[in-house]
Design a protein around this motif. Structure first.
Motif, short mmCIF file in Angstrom:
data_model
loop_
_atom_site.label_atom_id
_atom_site.label_comp_id
_atom_site.label_asym_id
_atom_site.label_seq_id
_atom_site.Cartn_x
_atom_site.Cartn_y
_atom_site.Cartn_z
N LEU A 216 0.82 -1.21 0.00
CA LEU A 216 0.00 0.00 0.00
C LEU A 216 0.86 1.26 0.00
O LEU A 216 0.59 2.21 -0.75
N THR A 217 1.90 1.30 0.81
CA THR A 217 2.76 2.49 0.86
C THR A 217 3.48 2.70 -0.47
O THR A 217 3.69 3.84 -0.90
N SER A 218 3.85 1.59 -1.11
CA SER A 218 4.49 1.73 -2.42
C SER A 218 3.52 2.33 -3.44
O SER A 218 3.89 3.20 -4.24
N ARG A 219 2.24 1.92 -3.39
CA ARG A 219 1.26 2.41 -4.34
C ARG A 219 0.92 3.89 -4.07
O ARG A 219 0.88 4.72 -4.98
N LEU A 220 0.69 4.22 -2.79
CA LEU A 220 0.34 5.59 -2.45
C LEU A 220 1.51 6.54 -2.64
O LEU A 220 1.33 7.71 -3.04
N GLY A 221 2.70 6.06 -2.37
CA GLY A 221 3.88 6.92 -2.50
C GLY A 221 4.25 7.22 -3.94
O GLY A 221 4.99 8.16 -4.22
N ASN A 222 3.73 6.43 -4.87
CA ASN A 222 4.05 6.63 -6.29
C ASN A 222 2.77 6.80 -7.10
O ASN A 222 2.68 6.40 -8.26
N ALA A 223 1.76 7.43 -6.50
CA ALA A 223 0.42 7.50 -7.10
C ALA A 223 0.43 8.22 -8.45
O ALA A 223 -0.17 7.76 -9.42
N GLU A 224 1.11 9.37 -8.56
CA GLU A 224 1.08 10.14 -9.81
C GLU A 224 1.77 9.38 -10.95
O GLU A 224 1.27 9.33 -12.07
N GLU A 225 2.93 8.78 -10.65
CA GLU A 225 3.64 8.03 -11.68
C GLU A 225 2.81 6.84 -12.15
O GLU A 225 2.76 6.53 -13.36
N LEU A 226 2.16 6.18 -11.18
CA LEU A 226 1.33 5.03 -11.54
C LEU A 226 0.14 5.46 -12.39
O LEU A 226 -0.24 4.77 -13.36
#
Length: 566
Positions: A216-226
């Motif tokens: 979850l932290t990986s997804r939220l921390g890279n939300a714009e790039e994703l």
């Protein structure tokens, strides 16, 4: 049972093979022929001390090899297995002892072993009685064991119950001592476990939670790039709409339509068109999911901070109790069980102390019965041995079996001692003190016969007697032979003798002969004799003249009378 001994370059023996069989085997020969070397070889096989001085002059080493039948000794088979050796399919094992200058080597069942291992095996298999040998009944413990065996099966059951109670009590006492001596240590351990379990309970980790939070932290921390990557993928698949030229969907549709237009001419292209249709459906599903992903993915700083804080909390546990949350949960489960065990210590000590009191009463009752059985058996054993001594040229000698109370131990509360009174009026002395080698061997023969003929038939070791007939002759010698034959009905007996009266009782007769070799060194051989050759050997033993008609007639009479006397 010993089946065979092969000897090379030991003393005067250059090479000899000694076959041994069940029953009574006698070894005879002229003085100096090398009878003692046969026993020396046996002693080496049984773990005796090696003397390089015994190597035949001119030889580099002496080798003794023996084959032993273990079919009636499963406990020895287990010892061979433990030592890494192997027992043959017929239940026999080969023992080899090599003696060279400065060293000796031992092999048991094809595997090299320390000398002491052979001695352990020999203790169960062979007993040697002679002037220079240790006695099987040399210690009070061995004498107690002999008396217990003589006492019979009912006594054995009582003694077994005593030993079982003693073993249980010893185990309980050891556990009580451990619990009480380590009370402070156990209290510290319990406190640490409580603190750890309290921390786990406060944080309340869930199975797999750390892995989920990391994702979850990986997804939220890279939300714009994703989001941008997913949008680009979506546009590449469908463009602005499904019909846009250059999109993956449009290309797939064009390819499908081209193949369907000619599918009637070639069914193979029709199959490919169907596969393109399936690919189109799949790409459409991907496009739909990417669209939903882009719509749902939003930057959420608060949620990201919350996830980081939770991971930090879980990290305090994984640093102390396991690399992952799942390992922490397993630790907590084990710690809870251990804490229950520690907290239960006082109750367990109380219960064990109560059981010890019960066992003390039980042991006292059983010890009294064991002592009574030993004292009853001691009189019978003393009478039986004394009666045997009367026929072994030791008339007037008497054996006393003394049972004295002592501190309780694993085998009861008695100390047993065998005392010999060599003649009336003489003080009784511990067995092995104050008697000549010949007298001592005859006492041991009397004891062995008494034990062998008492109660149920036990699995007895092989007995080897040296100089058992020293100082006797005439009728006493005949009685020695008769008792050896009687003992041999129950087990294997090997006797080195110089008396024809003893040799006449043998089931197998081996003669040690000597000759002068080409290097002027005396060499010895061993051969088994029967029929006329045996008569000649008995005649030689009687008169020194093997061809004397009178001596041969006497030898024949001895053989006839020994057959009847059995």
């Amino acid at each position: 049972m010993l089946e065979e001994i092969a000897i090379e370059d030991l003393g005067v023996i250059r090479s000899a093979r000694v076959p041994l069989s069940a029953g009574l085997t006698v070894i005879t020969g002229e003085t100096g022929a090398g009878k003692t070397m046969v026993l020396t070889g046996l002693g080496l096989l049984m773990g005796g001390k090696a003397d390089p001085g015994g190597i035949r002059p001119g030889a580099e080493r002496a080798v003794v090899e023996g084959r032993i039948d273990l079919t009636r000794h499963p406990e020895v088979v287990g010892r061979v297995d433990d030592a890494g050796g192997s027992v043959d399919d017929d239940g026999s094992v080969v023992v080899v002892r090599t003696v060279a200058a400065g060293r000796s080597r031992a092999h048991l069942g094809g595997r090299g072993v320390p000398q002491g291992v052979l001695a352990e095996v020999a203790d169960e298999l062979v007993t040697v009685h002679g002037q220079s040998d240790q006695l099987r009944l040399r210690t009070p413990a061995k004498q107690r064991e002999a008396l217990d065996r003589f006492a019979g099966s009912e006594h054995a059951e009582v003694l077994s119950a005593y030993r079982a109670a003693w073993t249980e009590r010893a185990g309980l006492r050891a556990e009580i001592d451990d619990l009480t001596s380590r009370a402070a240590e156990r209290a510290r351990e319990a406190e640490l476990l409580r603190l750890g379990l309290a921390e786990v309970e406060r944080i309340d980790p869930q199975p797999g939670e750390d892995a989920e939070l990391t994702a979850l932290t990986s997804r939220l921390g890279n939300a714009e790039e994703l989001r941008q990557a997913a949008q680009r993928a979506h546009d590449a698949v469908v463009g602005l709409d499904m019909e846009t030229e250059g999109s993956a969907v449009h290309a797939l549709e064009q390819a499908r339509r081209s193949l369907e237009a000619v599918a009637e001419a070639d069914p193979a292209l029709g199959e490919q068109a169907g596969r393109l249709a399936e690919a189109t459906y799949l790409v459409n599903d991907v496009a739909t999911e990417l669209s939903g992903y882009v719509a749902d993915l939003q930057a959420d700083p608060a949620a990201l901070e919350t996830a980081h804080q939770r991971l930090a909390e879980l990290g305090t546990l994984t640093r102390s109790y396991g690399d992952t949350v799942d390992e922490v949960l397993r630790w907590a489960s084990d710690a809870g069980l251990r804490l229950l065990d520690l907290d239960d210590g006082d109750d367990r000590v109380t219960a064990m102390r109560d059981r010890v009191v019960e066992l003390d009463d039980r042991l006292a009752e059983l010890a009294t019965r064991v002592t009574a059985g030993r004292r009853a058996a001691s009189d019978r054993l003393a009478e039986a041995v004394t009666a045997e001594l009367s026929g072994l040229a030791m008339s007037g000698a008497r054996l006393e079996v003394e049972v004295r109370g002592t501190e309780p131990g694993p085998s009861g509360a008695d100390q047993v001692a065998f005392l010999l009174e060599p003649h009336p009026g003489a003080p009784a002395r511990p067995l092995g003190k104050g008697a000549s080698g010949g007298e001592l061997s005859r006492v041991m023969l009397a004891v062995e016969v008494a034990l062998a003929t008492a109660g149920d038939e036990p699995v007895l070791p092989t007995f080897v007697f040296d100089e058992v007939d020293a100082g006797v002759g005439g009728r006493a010698a005949v009685e020695v032979g008769r008792r050896l034959a009687q003992l041999a009905r129950r087990t294997q007996v090997v006797v080195v003798t110089h008396l024809a009266q003893v040799a006449a009782f043998a089931d197998a007769h081996l003669v040690v002969t000597k000759a002068t070799g080409g290097d002027d060194v005396t060499v010895t051989g061993v051969q088994q004799v029967a029929e006329d050759d045996r008569v000649r050997e008995l005649a030689r033993m009687l008169s020194g003249q093997e061809d004397s008609a009178t001596a041969r007639q006497h030898a024949l009479e001895l053989l006839e009378s020994s057959a009847v006397g059995r």
